[in-house]
Scaffold this motif. Structure first.
Motif, short mmCIF file in Angstrom:
data_model
loop_
_atom_site.label_atom_id
_atom_site.label_comp_id
_atom_site.label_asym_id
_atom_site.label_seq_id
_atom_site.Cartn_x
_atom_site.Cartn_y
_atom_site.Cartn_z
N TYR A 118 0.85 -1.19 0.00
CA TYR A 118 0.00 0.00 0.00
C TYR A 118 0.88 1.24 0.00
O TYR A 118 0.44 2.34 -0.27
CB TYR A 118 -0.97 -0.02 1.19
N ARG A 144 7.31 7.01 3.71
CA ARG A 144 6.94 6.86 2.29
C ARG A 144 5.46 7.16 2.12
O ARG A 144 4.66 6.93 3.03
CB ARG A 144 7.23 5.43 1.84
N MET A 145 5.11 7.63 0.96
CA MET A 145 3.70 7.92 0.70
C MET A 145 2.96 6.62 0.37
O MET A 145 3.56 5.69 -0.16
CB MET A 145 3.57 8.86 -0.49
N THR A 168 -9.72 0.47 1.19
CA THR A 168 -9.85 0.87 2.60
C THR A 168 -8.48 0.80 3.30
O THR A 168 -7.66 -0.07 2.99
CB THR A 168 -10.82 -0.06 3.34
N LYS A 172 -6.17 7.53 2.75
CA LYS A 172 -6.86 8.57 1.96
C LYS A 172 -6.96 9.88 2.76
O LYS A 172 -6.95 10.96 2.19
CB LYS A 172 -8.27 8.09 1.55
N GLU A 217 -6.29 13.63 12.75
CA GLU A 217 -5.24 13.52 11.72
C GLU A 217 -4.81 14.93 11.27
O GLU A 217 -3.63 15.20 11.08
CB GLU A 217 -5.79 12.71 10.54
N ALA A 316 -13.44 4.51 -0.91
CA ALA A 316 -12.94 3.20 -1.34
C ALA A 316 -13.87 2.61 -2.39
O ALA A 316 -13.53 1.64 -3.07
CB ALA A 316 -12.83 2.26 -0.15
N1 LIG Z 1 2.20 7.50 4.38
C1 LIG Z 1 1.79 6.76 5.38
N2 LIG Z 1 2.62 5.88 5.96
C2 LIG Z 1 2.20 5.09 6.98
N3 LIG Z 1 0.97 5.13 7.50
C3 LIG Z 1 0.10 5.99 6.96
C4 LIG Z 1 0.46 6.85 5.89
N4 LIG Z 1 -0.62 7.60 5.58
C5 LIG Z 1 -1.61 7.23 6.41
N5 LIG Z 1 -1.19 6.27 7.25
C6 LIG Z 1 -1.97 5.58 8.29
O1 LIG Z 1 -2.77 4.60 7.61
C7 LIG Z 1 -3.96 4.34 8.35
C8 LIG Z 1 -5.15 4.32 7.44
O2 LIG Z 1 -5.38 5.61 6.93
P1 LIG Z 1 -6.83 6.17 6.62
O3 LIG Z 1 -7.73 5.97 7.79
O4 LIG Z 1 -6.67 7.53 6.09
O5 LIG Z 1 -7.28 5.14 5.47
P2 LIG Z 1 -8.46 5.30 4.42
O6 LIG Z 1 -7.89 4.93 3.12
O7 LIG Z 1 -9.11 6.62 4.54
O8 LIG Z 1 -9.44 4.15 4.92
P3 LIG Z 1 -11.04 4.05 4.75
O9 LIG Z 1 -11.31 3.74 3.31
O10 LIG Z 1 -11.42 2.95 5.65
O11 LIG Z 1 -11.60 5.37 5.13
C9 LIG Z 1 -4.03 5.40 9.43
O12 LIG Z 1 -3.66 4.81 10.65
C10 LIG Z 1 -2.99 6.43 9.01
O13 LIG Z 1 -2.44 7.08 10.13
#
Ligand SMILES: Nc1ncnc2c1ncn2[C@@H]1O[C@H](COP(=O)(O)OP(=O)(O)OP(=O)(O)O)[C@@H](O)[C@H]1O
Length: 590
Positions: A118, A144-145, A168, A172, A217, A316
């Protein structure tokens, strides 16, 4: 969905014998080891399930190249056949297969899943973001992104409208917050130093828990942007309290749920003027916010912010209808960024998905049995059980609490302070089971959820995917079980493109049935009455089921029997009328 041999199903390259469901629940470590098996096969466009099936059935026509590639990846096909030949129990075969497949090439727990990491290769410090944001990103532990962050950041930074789809738990929230904060930080200071600054970034979320989480966040990313602040407005708290806090400390970033934002528009002096400063509008869980439940509120909100703005839609799941109506919110030349590759599923391949079909009167016993096994196998268990309605959620939580499981409950009938408390606790803990309505279905980021159980019909395919997405976040493994009654199986058509395997109903010890019956006996009548009423309302609002009212009444009676009630509870006439069921034969009214 895997078809073919009813005994042998597959998902993500891992064969699952359907009768071994309780065993699959224990397969967390082997399942992770299996990851290494798939990438080469996928890259070679080999259908792993098909190859395995064909080798097993002695099909000599399996191309040598496939066989060689499979063997190079440690897939010892021939041995699988031998184990079965020796009369090993199916459960053992599943365990062994998983281990045999496991050349343990999964990589570190950094998101290396079968469907690709991911995380992208791009580091945040390689991007055009401000030193202040970069420092905050580092403090948050992000180096990393993620894929979606890498794909969307440059485009959002250009000022384009973006509709983004990514699985998910893949980051995002940061993907939309970071570039939006960058945009705000470049606004002239005069705008930011006003006594009552305008709202420049408005983030809309469908649930309160999600709004709070997005604000947390945002605070992390704002750590060094001292002149920018974030505020949350959500239902369930006192409007006047929010008004006071907005007056005392007005912020440029507002995270809100639609209903409450509308309340402020209508009742908070000066609020609509502040909204005229919106530069970036975000709809998180966009497809949910644009569906009929929220559409009117969202349209009103969109009409209250300037036309000249940047709009970001994230989810998602982006069904075609949402793309069609995205013009409600976005400019025509918006960019659609889909990080779910063509032919890839919308769910994560490292999450094992199962469905189980059983009559309603077995559901409590199955639930208890599955949970007991899972808890016994994994000391770090963390389970979410999704139920159809708030009152059914309450009932299930009460029954499972009576069975001495470590239960918390969350749904819309709980006070907001209780919801926040439970949500915070569940985020931090392990060894807990959260029984939830759909308030936790989308967006909420509880780390390390080991198992998601969905009991009864999910509202739709999208809701199934989002609920399942509470596990398997950040590339981790997860398990999902959908427990349906026989007449609910039609739902499976809507997820047939996902790797959902059938699990056969486990044989349940009579002691489990007795314990469940006793637990149900201790649950208050009031809870059962409310659950019955809510259950009837939920299925009555489902077109496929409510078409035939006498069948609906019969099914409701089955549900009532599953709660150990001899006679279905009577329902107030007014409520029956509201449900359009006042003339339905077989329902008792008071
Ligand atoms: N670049 C990154 N590196 C590591 N962890 C990250 C990074 N960006 C976000 N995260 C972490 O990843 C987790 C999931 O992020 P987030 O809740 O934004 O997911 P999402 O894609 O929005 O999920 P959903 O579709 O369920 O809403 C969070 O704990 C967040 O802190």
């Amino acid at each position: 969905m895997a078809g073919g041999n009813p005994l042998l199903r597959t998902h993500g390259g891992l064969p699952v014998l359907t009768r071994a469901f309780p065993c699959r629940l224990r397969l967390r470590v082997p399942a992770r080891r299996c990851r290494g098996a798939a990438p080469a096969l996928t890259a070679a466009k080999v259908d792993v399930a098909d190859v395995i099936g064909r080798v097993r059935s002695g099909d000599a026509a399996v191309p040598k190249r496939w066989r060689r590639e499979a063997e190079e990846e440690g897939l010892a096909f021939s041995r699988v056949g031998t184990s079965r030949g020796r009369g090993v129990r199916e459960e053992d075969v599943v365990e062994r297969e998983a281990l045999e497949f496991g050349a343990d090439k999964s990589g570190a727990d950094d998101g290396g899943g079968v469907d690709g990491s991911y995380l992208s290769e791009t580091r945040f410090d390689q991007c055009a973001i401000s030193p202040l944001s970069l420092k905050a990103v580092k403090d948050a532990g992000y180096e990393r992104m993620t894929q979606v962050q890498e794909a969307t950041l440059p485009i959002i930074l250009q000022g384009r409208d973006v509709l983004a789809k990514a699985k998910t738990g893949t980051g995002k929230t940061v993907a939309f917050l970071l570039p939006a904060i960058e945009a705000l930080s470049t606004l002239p200071n005069s705008r930011r130093n006003q006594l009552r600054p305008s709202i420049n970034l408005l983030v809309m979320c469908p649930t309160r828990e999600l709004a709070n989480q997005v604000a947390v966040e945002a605070k992390k990313l704002l750590k060094y942007h001292r002149s920018l602040g974030v505020q949350v407005v959500i239902g369930g708290t006192r409007l006047t309290q929010e008004q006071r806090s907005m007056q005392a400390n007005p912020c440029q970033i507002l995270v809100a749920t639609p209903g409450r934002l509308k309340d402020h528009l209508e009742n908070t002096p000066g609020f609509s003027t502040r909204l005229k400063g919106v530069k970036v509008l975000v709809l998180d869980e966009a497809d949910r916010l644009l569906d009929m439940g929220f559409r009117r509120d969202i349209e009103k909100i969109i009409a209250s912010v300037p036309k000249e703005r940047q709009t970001l839609l994230f989810s998602a799941t982006v069904p075609e209808e949402v793309r069609q109506i995205s013009h409600i919110a976005m400019k025509k030349d918006y960019k659609f960024i889909n990080t779910v590759k063509d032919g890839d599923e919308e769910t994560h391949s490292q999450v094992s998905q199962m469905f189980m079909i059983a009559p309603l009167d077995l559901h409590f016993s199955i639930l208890y049995d599955v949970l007991k096994n899972h808890v016994a196998e994994d000391a770090d268990y963390k389970v979410i059980i999704f139920c159809t309605t708030a009152m059914v959620t309450k009932l299930v939580a009460e029954v499972l609490s009576q069975l001495k499981l470590n239960i918390r409950e969350i749904h819309s009938r709980k006070s907001q302070s209780a919801r926040t408390k439970v949500s915070d606790e569940f985020r931090k803990s392990r060894g807990l089971i959260l029984v939830s309505s759909d308030v936790s279905a989308r967006g909420v980021d509880y780390p390390d959820v080991t198992l998601v159980i969905q009991v009864g019909l999910p509202a739709d395919r999208e809701q199934y995917i989002h609920r399942l997405g509470r596990t398997g976040r950040k590339g981790k493994d997860g398990l999902g079980l959908l427990l349906l009654a026989p007449w609910e199986t039609y739902f499976l058509n809507s997820v047939q493109d996902l790797s959902v395997s059938e699990a056969v109903v486990p044989s349940i010890d009579s002691s489990i049935h007795t314990e469940v019956r006793n637990a149900l006996g201790r649950v208050e009548m009031k809870s059962k009455e409310s659950a019955y009423q809510a259950w009837l309302g939920y299925y009555n609002s489902n077109k496929a089921i409510s078409r035939d009212k006498s069948r609906l009444v019969r099914l409701a009676e089955e549900f009532s029997q599953s709660m150990s009630l001899a006679v279905p509870p009577a329902i107030p006439k007014l409520i029956l009328r509201k449900m359009g069921l006042n003339n339905a034969p077989g329902l008792r009214s008071i």
